[in-house]
Design a protein around this motif. Structure first.
Motif, short mmCIF file in Angstrom:
data_model
loop_
_atom_site.label_atom_id
_atom_site.label_comp_id
_atom_site.label_asym_id
_atom_site.label_seq_id
_atom_site.Cartn_x
_atom_site.Cartn_y
_atom_site.Cartn_z
N ASN A 84 0.83 -1.20 0.00
CA ASN A 84 0.00 0.00 0.00
C ASN A 84 0.87 1.25 0.00
O ASN A 84 1.86 1.29 0.72
CB ASN A 84 -0.86 0.02 1.27
CG ASN A 84 -2.15 -0.73 1.06
OD1 ASN A 84 -2.99 -0.28 0.28
ND2 ASN A 84 -2.28 -1.87 1.71
N GLU B 146 -7.37 3.87 -4.60
CA GLU B 146 -8.21 2.68 -4.43
C GLU B 146 -7.49 1.38 -4.77
O GLU B 146 -8.07 0.30 -4.71
CB GLU B 146 -9.51 2.81 -5.24
CG GLU B 146 -9.35 2.85 -6.75
CD GLU B 146 -9.09 4.24 -7.33
OE1 GLU B 146 -8.45 5.07 -6.64
OE2 GLU B 146 -9.52 4.49 -8.48
N TYR B 147 -6.20 1.49 -5.10
CA TYR B 147 -5.44 0.29 -5.51
C TYR B 147 -4.29 -0.04 -4.57
O TYR B 147 -3.75 0.82 -3.89
CB TYR B 147 -4.84 0.52 -6.91
CG TYR B 147 -5.87 0.53 -8.01
CD1 TYR B 147 -6.31 -0.65 -8.59
CD2 TYR B 147 -6.41 1.74 -8.47
CE1 TYR B 147 -7.25 -0.65 -9.61
CE2 TYR B 147 -7.37 1.75 -9.49
CZ TYR B 147 -7.78 0.56 -10.04
OH TYR B 147 -8.72 0.56 -11.03
N GLU B 148 -3.91 -1.32 -4.60
CA GLU B 148 -2.63 -1.75 -4.03
C GLU B 148 -1.69 -1.99 -5.19
O GLU B 148 -2.12 -2.18 -6.33
CB GLU B 148 -2.79 -3.07 -3.27
CG GLU B 148 -3.62 -2.93 -2.01
CD GLU B 148 -3.68 -4.25 -1.25
OE1 GLU B 148 -3.19 -4.30 -0.10
OE2 GLU B 148 -4.23 -5.22 -1.79
N VAL C 262 -3.97 -3.54 -8.33
CA VAL C 262 -5.07 -4.44 -7.99
C VAL C 262 -5.99 -3.70 -7.01
O VAL C 262 -5.51 -3.03 -6.08
CB VAL C 262 -4.52 -5.79 -7.45
CG1 VAL C 262 -3.61 -5.61 -6.27
CG2 VAL C 262 -5.61 -6.77 -7.13
N ARG C 263 -7.30 -3.75 -7.28
CA ARG C 263 -8.22 -3.07 -6.37
C ARG C 263 -8.03 -3.62 -4.96
O ARG C 263 -7.86 -4.82 -4.77
CB ARG C 263 -9.67 -3.29 -6.83
CG ARG C 263 -10.10 -2.37 -7.99
CD ARG C 263 -11.43 -2.80 -8.59
NE ARG C 263 -11.29 -4.07 -9.28
CZ ARG C 263 -11.90 -5.20 -8.95
NH1 ARG C 263 -12.74 -5.24 -7.93
NH2 ARG C 263 -11.69 -6.32 -9.62
N LYS C 264 -8.07 -2.71 -3.97
CA LYS C 264 -7.80 -3.13 -2.59
C LYS C 264 -8.72 -4.29 -2.20
O LYS C 264 -9.91 -4.27 -2.51
CB LYS C 264 -7.98 -1.95 -1.63
CG LYS C 264 -6.73 -1.06 -1.61
CD LYS C 264 -6.83 0.12 -0.65
CE LYS C 264 -5.52 0.91 -0.73
NZ LYS C 264 -5.59 2.23 -0.07
N SER D 291 -9.03 -7.22 -3.39
CA SER D 291 -9.60 -8.09 -4.41
C SER D 291 -8.55 -8.97 -5.08
O SER D 291 -8.84 -9.61 -6.09
CB SER D 291 -10.37 -7.27 -5.45
OG SER D 291 -9.46 -6.63 -6.31
N THR E 159 -8.05 -9.75 -14.74
CA THR E 159 -8.61 -8.64 -13.94
C THR E 159 -10.12 -8.77 -13.84
O THR E 159 -10.71 -8.45 -12.80
CB THR E 159 -8.22 -7.25 -14.52
OG1 THR E 159 -8.53 -7.23 -15.92
CG2 THR E 159 -6.74 -6.97 -14.35
N ARG F 200 -13.22 -10.61 -10.16
CA ARG F 200 -14.53 -10.21 -9.62
C ARG F 200 -15.35 -11.41 -9.14
O ARG F 200 -16.25 -11.27 -8.32
CB ARG F 200 -15.33 -9.45 -10.69
CG ARG F 200 -14.67 -8.15 -11.09
CD ARG F 200 -15.45 -7.44 -12.20
NE ARG F 200 -14.67 -6.32 -12.72
CZ ARG F 200 -14.65 -5.10 -12.18
NH1 ARG F 200 -15.36 -4.85 -11.11
NH2 ARG F 200 -13.90 -4.15 -12.70
#
Lengths: 331, 331
Positions: free
Chosen positions: A34, B38-40, B137-139, B141, B211, B215
């Motif tokens: 992060n 909003e990403y890592e 990558v979305r946090k 997920s 990606t 989901r």
């Protein structure tokens, strides 16, 4: 029985010091980190190869330390606070004694910096160590090569030339052997080499100094290819020239202890590589703040010249020297 | 005259496709990147060594492509969107013909992914390519090895075993030569090797599929060490077992074209490495969505088993096989 890749990683390279921003460390396809919103991520990568960047019989401990140091030094050159790192290592065989000492050297620096190892890989091959290091830098405050301005002072931390002297000793060319004999140092050759090489490998990291420095300075580089080679990168990126006063170069005490000829001392300081000290330029009105920072962080700093228009001039007591040599080139 | 390191980097590795979040690319001590809040950041690193990961006479174009692909494949295994990459390359000499072809292969994949090269280094040494790749990558997920649950279906993309067959052919062991003779393929040996090796190196990347997959799926790995080796990583991390139905393994058309013995086909699919396909587990209630995703992204997906309690079972038409081999180990 040969130790497997997975066992190797588990035994020597599983780091427990999981940092705060590390969501996932070693053991999956990727690590996940992060980045706090007020920061950018600084990324650097450097490789150390046997026979090119270190001697075949270099102590694994020193090698582990130095392999990480050269990367951390790049972070310091931007003013980035070390955040985490990855390690890729090619090994000719799964030599556990080597790995134990290597990882001790590596962790001796990473623990000091509270820097977690978050991933990497091991593979069979001639010894080669490739590390990528990651640092946090406040947005728009990175020190960049392109930011030198005319009339800036030019400064270096620590001393210059000792690692290059150690490398010269290590190669045992007829020239250096002759010099050592002339200086009546030939009987102590090995112990002088050991002392200088070890000291040259175990260089202090400039990280905490550099994150503070970035508040008053916007242009820095670390000296890896030699002073002349690295100042040239700054001058080219900033489209300026410079005057360097050779008599102001900070020399290690060993140079006078061993009575090295002054020309040779100058040469080592100007063209020797592997110093991993910071070279930076700054508006001289900040010199008082710099002095305070130097004292509070216990990092010696010396002014060695001034940014000018034109090209690079090397002055010795005001007289221009016309010798220029190429910086260390890997090919 | 030998080309210098700086000229090399400038000529072959200065990428123009600066990505949106890249504040500073090649040319300073570090690259600087921004991570949207909003990403890592997913980080992976992998090394390819001559004689270990590729044959000495492998085409530099294929090598450039594959060196990046193996890293991008790790990003896909987490569901991370490729963001940028760094390259460290050890070269025995500054062979410009090699570098031109190598960089073409590298950029053929990086342009497709709009993936900027942001830094790296070149050094002298036996040929070794170490790439680090970075993805967003979305946090919360990321698809992780530890997320397999009992009753999940087990799925793979594409086909398995062709790269391993190519490697077997490349080694020209007496066993494979005898087999090729028995199959009356000995006259076409070279062309079959060329076809399979090239196809095995130019593997499709699974990034955009992955990606979207993230989901509906939370557990994935890419198949680099062979199916059995890699599913074992999932089972260990998730503390579960699995049943794999060998007759459901997706085989490349070449296996039947060449009439390879079924046992050998199974062996290649189960233990062959270098597939760089995705292996994932998912609640089977999502199978309809998976089917749609497979069609819309044109990525074949096949169910090959089920997550269970206990250990790993390999079934052939319902009958348990007792042969187990070790996955590919680097030592």
């Amino acid at each position: 029985m040969a130790i497997s890749e997975f066992e190797l990683i588990k035994k020597y390279f599983t780091s427990n010091d999981r940092g705060e921003g590390i969501s996932l460390g070693i053991g999956d396809d990727c690590a996940l980190i992060n980045i706090p919103s007020e920061y950018e991520l600084a990324i650097t990568t450097d490789t150390q190869n046997e026979g090119i960047h270190f001697f075949k019989d270099t102590s694994p401990f020193l090698l582990g330390y130095k392999s990480l140091l050269v990367n951390v030094s790049d972070l310091a050159a931007m003013g980035a606070k070390p955040y985490c790192f990855t390690l890729s290592i090619n090994l000719p065989d799964a030599n556990e004694k080597f790995l134990e000492e290597f990882s001790k050297g590596l962790y001796s620096l990473s623990s000091k910096l509270n820097l977690p190892l978050i991933g990497g890989n091991t593979s069979k091959g001639p010894l080669s160590i490739s590390i990528s290091a990651y640092g946090l830098v406040r947005k728009n405050s990175a020190m960049k090569r392109a930011n030198a301005r005319v009339n800036d002072g030019i400064y270096v931390t620590g001393t210059l030339g000792l690692p290059a002297f150690a490398v010269d000793l290590g190669y045992r060319s007829s020239q250096i052997c002759k010099l050592m004999e002339k200086l009546s140092l030939n009987k102590e050759y090995d112990s002088i080499f050991d002392h200088c090489y070890k000291k040259g490998m175990l260089i202090e990291n400039r990280c905490s100094f550099s994150t503070e420095l970035s508040r008053i300075c916007s242009c820095a580089i670390d000296i890896s290819d030699g002073l002349v080679g690295d100042i040239s990168h700054i001058l080219k990126a900033s489209n300026v020239g410079a005057t360097i006063n050779i008599e102001d170069l900070p020399k290690p005490s060993e140079f006078s202890t061993y009575n090295l000829p002054e020309d040779y001392q100058d040469h080592l300081c100007l063209y020797g590589g592997g110093d991993y000290e910071l070279l930076f330029t700054m508006n001289e009105t900040n010199e008082e703040k710099l002095q305070k920072l130097s004292e509070s962080s216990n990092v010696p700093v010396k002014r060695i010249g001034t940014i000018k228009n034109g090209s690079l001039e090397l002055l010795k007591h005001g007289k221009m020297l016309d010798y220029r040599e190429k910086p260390f080139e890997h090919f």
